[in-house]
Design a protein around this motif. Structure first.
Motif, short mmCIF file in Angstrom:
data_model
loop_
_atom_site.label_atom_id
_atom_site.label_comp_id
_atom_site.label_asym_id
_atom_site.label_seq_id
_atom_site.Cartn_x
_atom_site.Cartn_y
_atom_site.Cartn_z
N CYS A 107 0.97 -1.17 0.19
CA CYS A 107 0.15 -0.15 -0.08
C CYS A 107 0.90 1.31 -0.06
O CYS A 107 1.93 1.36 0.79
CB CYS A 107 -0.93 -0.10 1.24
SG CYS A 107 -1.93 -1.61 1.27
N LYS A 137 -6.62 0.23 -0.60
CA LYS A 137 -5.76 -0.38 0.56
C LYS A 137 -6.31 -1.68 1.05
O LYS A 137 -5.58 -2.75 1.34
CB LYS A 137 -5.49 0.55 1.54
CG LYS A 137 -4.43 1.82 1.33
CD LYS A 137 -4.56 2.76 2.45
CE LYS A 137 -3.45 3.80 2.45
NZ LYS A 137 -3.16 4.68 3.68
N GLU A 153 5.73 -5.21 6.67
CA GLU A 153 4.74 -4.29 6.10
C GLU A 153 3.53 -4.40 6.86
O GLU A 153 2.91 -3.02 7.07
CB GLU A 153 4.34 -4.82 4.50
CG GLU A 153 3.92 -3.73 3.75
CD GLU A 153 4.80 -2.71 3.25
OE1 GLU A 153 4.01 -1.77 2.69
OE2 GLU A 153 5.88 -2.72 3.43
N TYR A 192 1.56 -0.74 8.84
CA TYR A 192 0.12 -0.67 8.44
C TYR A 192 -0.63 -0.20 9.70
O TYR A 192 -1.39 0.45 9.82
CB TYR A 192 -0.53 -1.44 7.70
CG TYR A 192 0.00 -1.63 6.28
CD1 TYR A 192 0.81 -0.72 5.58
CD2 TYR A 192 -0.26 -2.92 5.49
CE1 TYR A 192 1.36 -1.03 4.21
CE2 TYR A 192 0.33 -3.06 4.28
CZ TYR A 192 0.93 -2.29 3.54
OH TYR A 192 1.59 -2.42 2.31
N GLU A 232 -0.99 3.13 11.24
CA GLU A 232 -1.72 4.35 10.45
C GLU A 232 -2.65 4.88 11.33
O GLU A 232 -3.22 4.39 12.56
CB GLU A 232 -2.20 3.68 9.18
CG GLU A 232 -1.22 2.86 8.23
CD GLU A 232 -0.53 4.04 7.20
OE1 GLU A 232 -1.06 5.16 7.62
OE2 GLU A 232 0.35 3.77 6.69
N ALA A 269 -5.32 -4.54 8.87
CA ALA A 269 -4.07 -5.20 9.05
C ALA A 269 -3.57 -6.08 10.15
O ALA A 269 -2.83 -7.17 9.90
CB ALA A 269 -2.90 -3.99 9.19
#
Length: 696
Positions: free
Chosen positions: A290, A299, A321, A325, A328, A337
């Motif tokens: 993303c 996303k 990754e 996320y 965020e 996520a």
């Protein structure tokens, strides 16, 4: 007219301007006629001479415009004058006129099928598949597909209107590389429905379609991928299949780098492709990472695709990754996520330890929504790997006071009950939930009841466990309104009161079945159907077309006929005065809603009237919910409805509830509720109701 104002009163004046030599003005006049032909059926006949004259005009644009407009007017008197100019345009020297006339045949078939068949127009369209212009060929295929579908709806007997055989197949493959993008989409969709005669023909189709992978239009690319996937199944050469798979990956990756809207559609289709062929993009994980400026809907789809691509070789990269996320600011994306981390742990056993470690780091952040989602995920991991990660339970319980979401609380309670014998203060932790048992959500109450019974059976000597089990059983049986909860509490009470403790343990302490992440999110049979519909709405919604597409014009005509036929019986049965229009309208609504429920019980009666009642209930009953029952008794309604609604108004009325997805969202009130509705509305003013009814 464009901004929505009613200018139908100018119909005679606009009609006088049809014979203008200005092409732009003629286009505007024809557009006006298409829009208001239904409102002025008697005056439309005056335009016939001009249409016939324009169909012979030296300018091919005028000829095509005339034949297109005649097919779109949908006026009964115009249809009788259509065959002569249509036949002339089908033989026109200009391919632009021919391709327009071909589509007009499909419109004619929808308006008057017997005229299209008896006049030989359908056979003429079949012959035009051999036309030397590729766009004419593409339009002929589109017209035949529409005619074939309409013939099935009308239940016309005889041979199929359109049969795709080997001869037609070769003509389509020849025209494929020369069409515009719209023509290519039509041909590719048709090729996807073709059943190849043998393995060699399937290979030939795949080889001829593969160059379309390089097209700039995403719809053409997805259409080509669909054709290759469909015909790839018929080949039995593994090396040929691997070659096709390798060539499909780059165009799919290119689609993911397009505009956000195209990305989302491509990702939804890629999601389906990976469920059937998981190795197509096995080395392209990084493509789906993303970006900071990706819209939320993109996303979310990228995370779903990454989970399907996860394997032992790339799980570390994926976890890194997903951990990023989870920091965020978008709460929904963070939850997704964290849920993805749990799915990795469940699907890849060798990575479970690393996933749990990442979840513990996230729990240490002390962000409420992160902690609660992580607890839900940890519960699923415990279901997959029982007794392997119980050492992290103290860190979960440390966040007990911060939890306010029912799912997170229920998950923690389940963990406390499942591992009560391994937690020193499990009785104290569960006593906290007993205090607020009556005010909790039902899912938390069920888990609390079961967890405390497990605690009592695992720690029968604990005084606190004995006290809280008695307390929770009393609250569940006397202070809770949920009948299922009371029943479960009574069952537990009788089990605990009996002398057979083994029976209670067999019921309450039965081990939970292991869970797993399904490889597909849609059933296998539906997946095969959706693969054949890639690049269409079905593949975007992940649902068959029948669940969101209405019955079309033919179906709505039958529904309208049933509705109109049922109105006289409604009025007769309720003895409404013909002068009292408000009472008449209310009677229709009331009886339509009442008849629908009565016919479900009276199975022995004749079903002809019940069908009409159900049809009326689906239209007017839902309309009553939308506007409120009082909207049918306002002056705005009674002034405009002096009699039974006319056909044009009925089309507009029924069009609101054309698809199942629209009508399903409106609840049907009971007949008694409709009859008991007050005569005036306290919340909606007369002006607002006028605006609402004006929209209808």
């Amino acid at each position: 007219m464009t901004v929505g104002k009613d200018v139908s009163a100018l119909f005679p004046d606009v009609l006088k301007n049809m014979q203008t030599e200005d092409l732009e003005q003629k286009k505007l006049v024809y557009l006006y006629l298409m829009n208001y032909a239904k409102t002025q059926p008697e005056l439309v006949i005056l335009a016939v001479n001009t249409f016939v004259k324009d169909a012979e005009d030296p300018n091919p644009l005028v000829r095509a415009l005339a034949i297109r407009t005649m097919g779109c007017l949908r006026a009964e008197k115009i249809i009788d004058y259509l065959p002569v100019p249509l036949n002339r345009c089908l033989n026109d020297e200009s391919p632009y006129v021919r391709k327009t006339a071909v589509l007009c045949v499909a419109k004619l078939f929808g308006l008057k099928a017997e005229l299209a068949l008896e006049g030989g127009f359908v056979d003429r369209v079949k012959e035009m598949i051999s036309d030397n212009n590729p766009m004419v060929v593409a339009n002929a295929i589109a017209a035949l597909n529409d005619i074939h579908e309409a013939a099935q709806d009308l239940k016309i007997q005889g041979e199929p209107v359109f049969v795709l055989d080997s001869d037609v197949l070769m003509k389509l493959l020849v025209a494929l590389n020369e069409c515009t993008e719209w023509g290519r989409i039509i041909i590719l969709n048709t090729l996807a429905t073709y059943r190849s005669a043998d393995e060699r023909e399937s290979e030939h189709i795949c080889e001829r379609v593969m160059p379309q992978f390089q097209h700039a239009n995403g719809a053409v690319v997805l259409g080509a991928v669909k054709v290759v996937l469909v015909h790839m199944e018929s080949t039995r050469k593994p090396e040929f299949v691997q070659q096709l798979v390798r060539k499909m990956a780059p165009p799919l990756v290119t689609l993911v780098t397009s505009e956000p809207e195209v990305q989302w559609v491509a990702l939804r289709n890629i999601n389906l492709i990976l469920q059937k062929y998981p190795d197509i993009l096995s080395n392209e994980m990084r493509v789906f990472f993303c970006k900071y400026n990706d819209p939320p809907y993109v996303k979310a789809e990228k995370v779903d695709v990454m989970i399907k691509l996860a394997k032992e070789s790339n799980v570390d990269m994926l976890l890194s990754e997903l951990k990023e996320y989870a920091t965020e600011v978008d709460v929904d994306f963070v939850r997704r996520a964290i849920r993805a981390i749990g799915q990795c742990a469940i699907s890849i056993e060798s990575a479970a330890e690393r996933c749990v470690y990442v979840l513990l780091e996230l729990i240490g952040s002390r962000a409420s929504y992160v902690v609660q989602e992580a607890i839900v995920v940890v519960k699923d991991i415990f279901r997959k790997y029982p007794h392997q990660y119980t050492r992290i339970i103290p860190q979960l319980c440390a966040n007990l006071d911060d939890m306010d979401e029912p799912e997170a609380k229920a998950s923690l309670v389940w963990i406390l009950g499942e591992y009560a014998e391994q937690i020193d203060n499990s009785d104290e932790q569960l006593a906290y939930f007993v205090e607020q048992f009556v005010d909790d959500e039902p899912e938390v109450q069920f888990q609390t009841l079961s967890a405390i019974v497990k605690l009592f059976l695992k720690k029968p000597e604990s005084p606190l466990a004995q006290r809280i089990v008695q307390d929770v059983l009393e609250k569940a049986t006397s202070k809770c309104d949920n009948a299922d909860l009371r029943d479960r509490a009574f069952v537990y009470w009788r089990l605990l009161s009996s002398t057979d403790t083994d029976a209670a343990r067999a019921v309450a302490l039965v081990p939970a079945p292991l869970i797993s992440v399904p490889l597909t999110t849609v059933p296998r049979s539906l997946l095969n159907e959706l693969i054949r519909e890639l690049s269409l709405l079905s593949s975007v919604y992940h649902k068959p077309a029948s669940t969101f597409i209405g019955r079309g014009r033919v179906g709505m005509q039958s529904l309208q006929a049933l509705y109109v036929a049922s109105i006289p019986s409604f009025l007769t049965n309720h003895r409404c005065s013909s002068n009292d229009e408000a009472a008449r309208t209310r009677a229709i609504v009331t009886v339509a809603q009442g008849e629908k429920s009565e016919t479900l019980l009276d199975l022995g009666e004749d079903t002809s009237s019940s069908t009409a009642a159900q049809a009326a209930a689906q239209s007017l009953g839902s309309l009553g919910d939308l506007l409120g029952d009082d909207a049918f008794s306002t002056p705005a309604m009674t002034n405009t409805a002096q009699s039974v609604p006319q056909k044009g108004a009925m089309d507009d009325l029924l069009g609101i509830f054309d698809t199942p997805s629209q009508s399903a969202g409106l609840s049907q009130p009971t007949a008694s509720a409709a009859a008991a509705a007050p005569s005036t509305s306290s919340s909606t003013s007369s002006a607002q109701q006028n605006d609402l009814l004006g929209l209808l």
